[in-house]
Design a protein around this motif. Structure first.
Motif, PDB file in Angstrom:
ATOM      1  N   GLN A  47     -18.056   9.785  29.138  1.00  0.00           N
ATOM      2  CA  GLN A  47     -16.686   9.273  28.951  1.00  0.00           C
ATOM      3  C   GLN A  47     -16.643   8.277  27.779  1.00  0.00           C
ATOM      4  OE1 GLN A  47     -14.863   8.291  32.841  1.00  0.00           O
ATOM      5  NE2 GLN A  47     -16.321   9.638  33.823  1.00  0.00           N
ATOM      6  N   GLY A  48     -16.053   7.102  27.997  1.00  0.00           N
ATOM      7  CA  GLY A  48     -15.887   6.152  26.899  1.00  0.00           C
ATOM      8  C   GLY A  48     -17.183   5.591  26.346  1.00  0.00           C
ATOM      9  N   PHE A  49     -18.284   5.732  27.091  1.00  0.00           N
ATOM     10  CA  PHE A  49     -19.578   5.255  26.563  1.00  0.00           C
ATOM     11  C   PHE A  49     -20.019   6.076  25.344  1.00  0.00           C
ATOM     12  CE2 PHE A  49     -20.108   3.078  30.665  1.00  0.00           C
ATOM     13  CZ  PHE A  49     -20.648   1.871  30.233  1.00  0.00           C
ATOM     14  N   SER A  50     -19.389   7.232  25.136  1.00  0.00           N
ATOM     15  CA  SER A  50     -19.745   8.052  23.966  1.00  0.00           C
ATOM     16  C   SER A  50     -19.500   7.278  22.666  1.00  0.00           C
ATOM     17  CB  SER A  50     -18.946   9.353  23.972  1.00  0.00           C
ATOM     18  OG  SER A  50     -17.561   9.070  23.891  1.00  0.00           O
ATOM     19  N   ALA A  51     -18.584   6.331  22.704  1.00  0.00           N
ATOM     20  CA  ALA A  51     -18.301   5.545  21.489  1.00  0.00           C
ATOM     21  C   ALA A  51     -19.395   4.520  21.206  1.00  0.00           C
ATOM     22  CB  ALA A  51     -16.953   4.835  21.630  1.00  0.00           C
ATOM     23  N   TYR A  52     -20.335   4.371  22.148  1.00  0.00           N
ATOM     24  CA  TYR A  52     -21.381   3.340  22.003  1.00  0.00           C
ATOM     25  C   TYR A  52     -22.782   3.947  21.955  1.00  0.00           C
ATOM     26  CZ  TYR A  52     -17.330   0.575  23.128  1.00  0.00           C
ATOM     27  OH  TYR A  52     -16.057   0.026  23.100  1.00  0.00           O
ATOM     28  N   GLY A  53     -22.880   5.207  21.502  1.00  0.00           N
ATOM     29  CA  GLY A  53     -24.182   5.817  21.266  1.00  0.00           C
ATOM     30  C   GLY A  53     -24.717   6.656  22.412  1.00  0.00           C
ATOM     31  N   PHE A  54     -23.893   6.905  23.443  1.00  0.00           N
ATOM     32  CA  PHE A  54     -24.369   7.654  24.603  1.00  0.00           C
ATOM     33  C   PHE A  54     -24.123   9.163  24.491  1.00  0.00           C
ATOM     34  CE2 PHE A  54     -25.490   4.418  27.871  1.00  0.00           C
ATOM     35  CZ  PHE A  54     -25.146   3.271  27.169  1.00  0.00           C
ATOM     36  N   GLY A  55     -23.519   9.633  23.400  1.00  0.00           N
ATOM     37  CA  GLY A  55     -23.266  11.061  23.280  1.00  0.00           C
ATOM     38  C   GLY A  55     -22.281  11.541  24.318  1.00  0.00           C
TER      39      GLY A  55
END
Ligand SMILES: [Ca+2]
Ligand SMILES: [Ca+2]
Ligand SMILES: [Ca+2]
Length: 226
Positions: A47-55
């Motif tokens: 989800q939104g963690f994709s914006a922080y390098g989590f793919g």
């Protein structure tokens, strides 16, 4: 032993020793599979963690209990290893209470059954700090339920590991741990690396042949001086 033979032998033995080489023992960004993982946990959209390098995906653990069930990374090393490090991204999802009413809520890591890391995380105060942590995001709701979320890069030292099987466990604990969609965590971009000592490897035939020839030569020197 004549000095020449002694020096030659020592030099050859040193040349035969396999030097430690940098090696990656495990690496997974969980975009394709959870290979190497067992126990609790599952692949989930980041989800939104994709914006922080989590793919697009991470490996999430939403277990209940104190301690809650572990996500287990299994390693099998062909050789002993030194200076081994464990690096990963951690998503502390939703209402980790830390020092709030309903904590503590610890995130922990065990190596071969021994706890090597334990940290209380709190979304209602400030980001957790430490030489092992760098904060990626703190405060906004980016995943799962409406609570705010936090993300970190975590760098831990595992020291020296013997050849053979090892386990690294990731789990939550604490008197205030509530689990489920109230508070959970995910790991991503897990990398275990270090220097492979090469122990247990046999010298290559070419090296052995060279070594034998050199010993013959050294023997000839010794005989000529006798
Ligand atoms: Ca990922
Ligand atoms: Ca959230
Ligand atoms: Ca809690």
């Amino acid at each position: 032993m004549p000095r020449l033979l002694s020096n030659l032998t020592l030099a050859l033995l040193a040349a035969l020793a396999v030097p430690a080489q940098a090696a990656v023992f495990y690496s997974n960004d969980f975009e394709a599979s959870a290979a190497g993982m067992s126990g609790a946990g599952f692949l989930a959209g980041s989800q939104g963690f994709s914006a922080y390098g989590f793919g697009s995906q991470y490996f999430r653990n939403s277990s209940f209990g104190n301690p809650a069930a572990s996500s287990v990374l299994g390693l099998s090393l062909g050789s002993a290893a030194t200076a081994v490090t464990l690096n990963f991204d951690l998503a502390a999802i939703d209402s980790w209470d830390g020092f709030n009413c309903c904590g503590p809520d610890f995130f922990n890591v065990k190596l071969d059954g021994t706890t090597i890391y334990s940290k209380n995380f709190d979304i209602f105060g400030s980001p957790s700090t430490g030489p092992e942590l760098s904060n990626l995001v703190y405060g906004p709701n980016v995943a799962v339920a409406g609570w705010g979320d936090q993300g970190y890069k975590v760098a831990l030292s595992l020291g020296n590991l013997s050849a053979g099987a090892h386990t690294i466990e990731f789990f939550a604990s604490g008197a205030g741990w509530q689990g489920g969609d109230d508070e959970s965590f995910a790991i991503d971009n897990v990398v275990v690396e270090g220097d492979s000592a090469g122990g247990g490897q046999l010298p290559e035939p070419a090296s052995l042949a060279l070594f034998s020839l050199a010993l013959l030569g050294a023997g000839a020197v010794r005989r000529s001086r006798a």
